[in-house]
Design a protein around this motif. Structure first.
Motif, PDB file in Angstrom:
ATOM      1  N   TYR A 102     -25.394   3.880 -12.912  1.00  0.00           N
ATOM      2  CA  TYR A 102     -25.447   2.929 -11.792  1.00  0.00           C
ATOM      3  C   TYR A 102     -26.208   3.462 -10.580  1.00  0.00           C
ATOM      4  CZ  TYR A 102     -23.816  -0.259  -8.178  1.00  0.00           C
ATOM      5  OH  TYR A 102     -23.757  -1.159  -7.149  1.00  0.00           O
ATOM      6  N   SER A 188     -21.112  -3.245 -11.424  1.00  0.00           N
ATOM      7  CA  SER A 188     -21.419  -3.651 -10.046  1.00  0.00           C
ATOM      8  C   SER A 188     -22.791  -4.320 -10.067  1.00  0.00           C
ATOM      9  CB  SER A 188     -21.398  -2.453  -9.096  1.00  0.00           C
ATOM     10  OG  SER A 188     -20.063  -2.081  -8.813  1.00  0.00           O
ATOM     11  N   THR A 201     -25.903  -1.319  -3.043  1.00  0.00           N
ATOM     12  CA  THR A 201     -24.964  -0.741  -4.012  1.00  0.00           C
ATOM     13  C   THR A 201     -23.615  -0.450  -3.355  1.00  0.00           C
ATOM     14  OG1 THR A 201     -25.778   1.501  -3.611  1.00  0.00           O
ATOM     15  CG2 THR A 201     -26.753   0.309  -5.473  1.00  0.00           C
ATOM     16  N   VAL A 202     -23.611  -0.289  -2.036  1.00  0.00           N
ATOM     17  CA  VAL A 202     -22.337  -0.228  -1.300  1.00  0.00           C
ATOM     18  C   VAL A 202     -22.435  -1.350  -0.268  1.00  0.00           C
ATOM     19  CG1 VAL A 202     -20.705   1.202  -0.036  1.00  0.00           C
ATOM     20  CG2 VAL A 202     -22.261   2.261  -1.670  1.00  0.00           C
ATOM     21  N   PRO A 203     -22.243  -2.578  -0.727  1.00  0.00           N
ATOM     22  CA  PRO A 203     -22.626  -3.726   0.099  1.00  0.00           C
ATOM     23  C   PRO A 203     -21.833  -3.807   1.398  1.00  0.00           C
ATOM     24  CG  PRO A 203     -21.475  -4.429  -1.896  1.00  0.00           C
ATOM     25  CD  PRO A 203     -21.684  -2.965  -2.020  1.00  0.00           C
ATOM     26  N   ALA A 230     -16.241  -3.497  -8.954  1.00  0.00           N
ATOM     27  CA  ALA A 230     -16.065  -2.948  -7.603  1.00  0.00           C
ATOM     28  C   ALA A 230     -17.097  -3.577  -6.694  1.00  0.00           C
ATOM     29  CB  ALA A 230     -16.249  -1.433  -7.615  1.00  0.00           C
ATOM     30  N   ALA A 231     -16.750  -3.747  -5.464  1.00  0.00           N
ATOM     31  CA  ALA A 231     -17.624  -4.144  -4.350  1.00  0.00           C
ATOM     32  C   ALA A 231     -17.013  -5.265  -3.538  1.00  0.00           C
ATOM     33  CB  ALA A 231     -19.029  -4.559  -4.789  1.00  0.00           C
ATOM     34  N   ILE A 233     -14.095  -5.892  -2.473  1.00  0.00           N
ATOM     35  CA  ILE A 233     -12.760  -6.429  -2.738  1.00  0.00           C
ATOM     36  C   ILE A 233     -11.854  -5.628  -1.817  1.00  0.00           C
ATOM     37  CG2 ILE A 233     -10.946  -6.739  -4.477  1.00  0.00           C
ATOM     38  CD1 ILE A 233     -13.264  -6.864  -6.550  1.00  0.00           C
ATOM     39  N   GLY A 252     -11.960  -1.966  -8.777  1.00  0.00           N
ATOM     40  CA  GLY A 252     -12.288  -0.759  -8.021  1.00  0.00           C
ATOM     41  C   GLY A 252     -12.294  -1.088  -6.535  1.00  0.00           C
ATOM     42  N   MET A 253     -11.625  -0.274  -5.736  1.00  0.00           N
ATOM     43  CA  MET A 253     -11.585  -0.516  -4.283  1.00  0.00           C
ATOM     44  C   MET A 253     -11.838   0.816  -3.586  1.00  0.00           C
ATOM     45  SD  MET A 253      -8.242  -3.004  -4.400  1.00  0.00           S
ATOM     46  CE  MET A 253      -8.310  -3.846  -2.822  1.00  0.00           C
ATOM     47  N   THR A 254     -13.072   1.081  -3.247  1.00  0.00           N
ATOM     48  CA  THR A 254     -13.413   2.387  -2.683  1.00  0.00           C
ATOM     49  C   THR A 254     -13.152   2.420  -1.183  1.00  0.00           C
ATOM     50  OG1 THR A 254     -15.128   2.584  -4.348  1.00  0.00           O
ATOM     51  CG2 THR A 254     -15.231   4.122  -2.514  1.00  0.00           C
ATOM     52  N   ARG A 255     -13.893   1.594  -0.448  1.00  0.00           N
ATOM     53  CA  ARG A 255     -13.758   1.647   1.012  1.00  0.00           C
ATOM     54  C   ARG A 255     -12.389   1.143   1.465  1.00  0.00           C
ATOM     55  NH1 ARG A 255     -19.173  -1.434   2.115  1.00  0.00           N
ATOM     56  NH2 ARG A 255     -18.443  -2.327   0.155  1.00  0.00           N
ATOM     57  N   CYS A 285     -18.335   5.720   6.745  1.00  0.00           N
ATOM     58  CA  CYS A 285     -18.273   6.281   5.385  1.00  0.00           C
ATOM     59  C   CYS A 285     -19.660   6.432   4.767  1.00  0.00           C
ATOM     60  CB  CYS A 285     -17.335   5.441   4.522  1.00  0.00           C
ATOM     61  SG  CYS A 285     -17.772   3.699   4.430  1.00  0.00           S
ATOM     62  N   VAL A 295     -17.870  12.120   5.310  1.00  0.00           N
ATOM     63  CA  VAL A 295     -17.300  10.769   5.362  1.00  0.00           C
ATOM     64  C   VAL A 295     -16.230  10.693   6.449  1.00  0.00           C
ATOM     65  CG1 VAL A 295     -15.861   9.129   4.083  1.00  0.00           C
ATOM     66  CG2 VAL A 295     -17.795  10.241   2.953  1.00  0.00           C
TER      67      VAL A 295
END
Ligand code: FMN
Ligand code: SF4
Length: 586
Positions: A102, A188, A201-203, A230-231, A233, A252-255, A285, A295
């Protein structure tokens, strides 16, 4: 650690660190996976002096470094390196690995005909372009055995003109699933090819919530293993809705988890309103990570400082504390001090909490930025902080409370220009524009002076454009919004140009008068005059430190602290960080 803050999993020396990481995570009851990748042409030779590797010698426009075309022995070596890396992860006690293509990494580069120009069995037909990825998957599976979880991350659409579209990615997912070697897909969108697509990619908050769900839903139709998406959400209810709709099997929930690592526990406890929601503004981040910085988070000042700031300990003495200012710094200091057992009175000049964040969130498309103040505002109310709205924190008013400590968080005022101005031109600040305090006529000729080099000037410019004005933004820097991070700048520039803005860097304002602005090129020294109806100043702030100094001299024995822009105007996470430290110290 290697480029992009990745972990160098290329020999056994990494095993003790990986094992320690797995151990700590398992102690908290979570599972831990590790991604495996080779970045190919997306790396850099800056530190290694080794040429980048790619299927063909095609540079990535976003980074420009020209790679060398991989030789056959290098392909073989990298395939076996993937397998060895997977085995190390397994040996370190992890629960699984995720092979990733990715974001335009090496595997995706092999898939892409515009990058892969090879004429051997790794280029040409789709079967050939897939060969490298299939070899990697098979080698990893063979090395870790059938019972270890192996996932695969890929884009659902490169969104690139002439690139791999959704139908092609769906076909690739179908073929990889048919290998029956993968346990799940992680889907993604976008790719790393250009600055704008890489940002996507990290919208950021420029993108809709759940922006890539549709790709996951579509790929889920053709693979028979679970699909993760992910993205954007950002809260448990959104995740539940995506699962119910059948968009994906896993979320997936990164941020969201950076902004609030306790999110899952709060959701489980039935307290979703307690969650600090991610703003999606990327400021702390990924916007920093993309610039090689650590970060942090505008919503959560503990992030990046967990070792020193994680736990709040009760104060041994209960004190009466006055906090001056209800912006983010004042709110965070008041929140933390109250939790630690102090009695806190908070003075706020206006009728609402949130300070500069509320204004910043008024810029077009920036509403979610306001979340950086929403949670804090709710918390101070819930904790019973004695909030005095529409109350100026004067020296007398503060001392009348008989405080045992005072925390000043009075922010900053807009910096005044250092060039002459007469009254023939309307001159306002970017905040005046964002707060809609200025009447704009369609066709008004506006000039925005961007000395702040961040979102304020361009944000005000966009508001003016939306109101039908013509807008030129000038900056003495090399670009407009110089300090805006690479995840926000491309989309911002696209909107500004599409709406007709003129961007003029390397240009200083020397005077405003006689209905015009005098401009001078920073290097050439050439001058020009621009007739304008309105000038908008985005010059940054001047610390509002009068109360601090007044208290220091009027009550030298009184502990007086200050946090945020009233010390020196900086970023939101700096203000929050300073405030949380003071709240813990007081
Ligand atoms: C600080 C940060 C680091 C990231 N690192 C990676 C990474 O190493 N590998 C990866 O596939 N995605 C990485 N991502 C992207 C996330 O996996 C995810 O796709 C993206 O943040 C969008 O999801 P979100 O809206 O839940 O944050 C990173 C994102 C952030 C914010
Ligand atoms: S810095 Fe902003 S975008 Fe990043 S996790 Fe925190 S709130 Fe979300």
């Amino acid at each position: 650690v290697v480029e992009w803050s990745g972990v160098a999993n290329w020999d056994n020396s990494i095993v003790p660190d990986l094992a320690a990481m797995a151990d700590v995570i398992h102690q908290h009851g979570a599972k831990v996976f590790c991604q495996l990748t080779h970045m190919g042409r997306r790396g850099t030779s800056t530190n290694s002096s080794r040429a980048l590797l790619a299927p063909s010698a095609v540079a990535e426009p976003a980074h420009r470094e020209r790679p060398k075309a991989m030789e056959r022995h290098e392909i073989t070596e990298i395939v076996s390196c993937f397998a060895a890396a997977a085995e190390r992860v397994k040996r370190s006690g992890y629960d699984g690995v995720e092979i990733t293509s990715y974001g335009g990494h090496l595997i995706e580069q092999f898939w892409s005909p515009h990058i892969n120009h090879r004429s051997d069995e790794y280029g040409g037909s789709l079967a050939n372009r897939l060969r490298f990825s299939i070899e990697v998957i098979e080698a990893v599976r063979e090395r870790v055995g059938p019972d270890f979880c192996v996932g695969f991350r890929m884009t659902g659409d490169q969104l690139l003109k002439g690139g791999l579209g959704h139908e092609e990615m769906k076909e690739i997912a179908t073929r990889l699933a048919e290998l029956r070697q993968l346990d799940y897909f992680n889907i993604s969108g976008s790719t790393g090819e250009t600055a704008e697509l890489q940002a996507k990619t990290v919208p950021s908050l420029d993108n809709p919530l759940g922006v890539f769900n549709r790709y996951a839903a579509s790929i889920r139709e053709v693979v028979d293993v679970p699909v993760l998406v992910a993205a954007r959400i950002v809260e448990p209810a959104m995740a539940e809705a995506a699962l119910r709709r059948g968009d994906a099997d896993l979320i997936g929930m990164t941020r969201a988890l950076i902004a609030d690592p306790d999110m899952p526990n709060k959701a489980l406890a039935g307290e979703p309103e307690e969650i600090r929601l991610c703003t999606g503004a990327n400021e702390g981040c990924i916007g920093r990570l993309f610039q090689g910085l650590t970060v942090r988070c505008v919503q959560n000042p503990v992030i990046g400082h967990e070792d020193e700031l994680d736990e709040l300990t009760p104060s041994p003495v209960r004190r009466r504390i006055v906090v001056a200012g209800g912006g983010p710094a004042g709110l965070e200091a008041a929140r933390v001090a109250t939790i630690r057992g102090h009695d806190v009175v908070l003075f706020e000049r206006s009728s609402r909490l949130g300070g500069q964040v509320v204004t910043a969130a008024l810029a077009p498309g920036r509403a979610e930025y306001g979340r950086a103040a929403t949670w804090l505002s709710r918390q101070v109310v819930k904790l019973g902080v004695d909030i005095r709205f529409e109350t100026e924190a004067t020296l007398e008013a503060v001392l009348a409370e008989r405080p045992e400590a005072v925390i000043i968080a009075t922010g900053a005022t807009p910096r005044r220009p250092d060039f002459p101005i007469d009254d023939t031109v309307r001159v306002v600040t970017c905040d005046d524009i964002l707060r809609r305090e200025v009447t704009i006529q369609r066709g008004d000729r506006c000039l925005v002076i961007d000395d702040d080099a961040h979102m304020r000037g361009p944000g005000a410019a966009e508001s003016l454009l939306d109101a039908g004005a013509t807008v030129e933004i000038v900056s003495r820097e090399q670009t407009i919004g110089l300090d805006i991070d690479p995840t926000l700048k491309p989309a911002l520039y696209r909107r500004l140009f599409e709406k007709g803005a003129t961007l003029t860097p390397l240009t200083e304002v020397t005077a405003i008068g006689n209905g015009a602005v005098q401009l001078e090129h920073v290097y050439a020294g050439t001058r020009r005059e621009v007739a304008v109806d309105l000038v908008v100043l985005a010059l940054g702030g001047t610390a509002e430190d009068g109360l601090y100094h007044a208290l220091r001299s009027a009550a030298p024995e009184l502990p007086v602290y200050r946090a945020g822009d009233c010390v020196a105007p900086r970023y939101l996470y700096d203000a929050m960080h300073e405030a949380t430290r003071i709240g813990r110290q007081v």
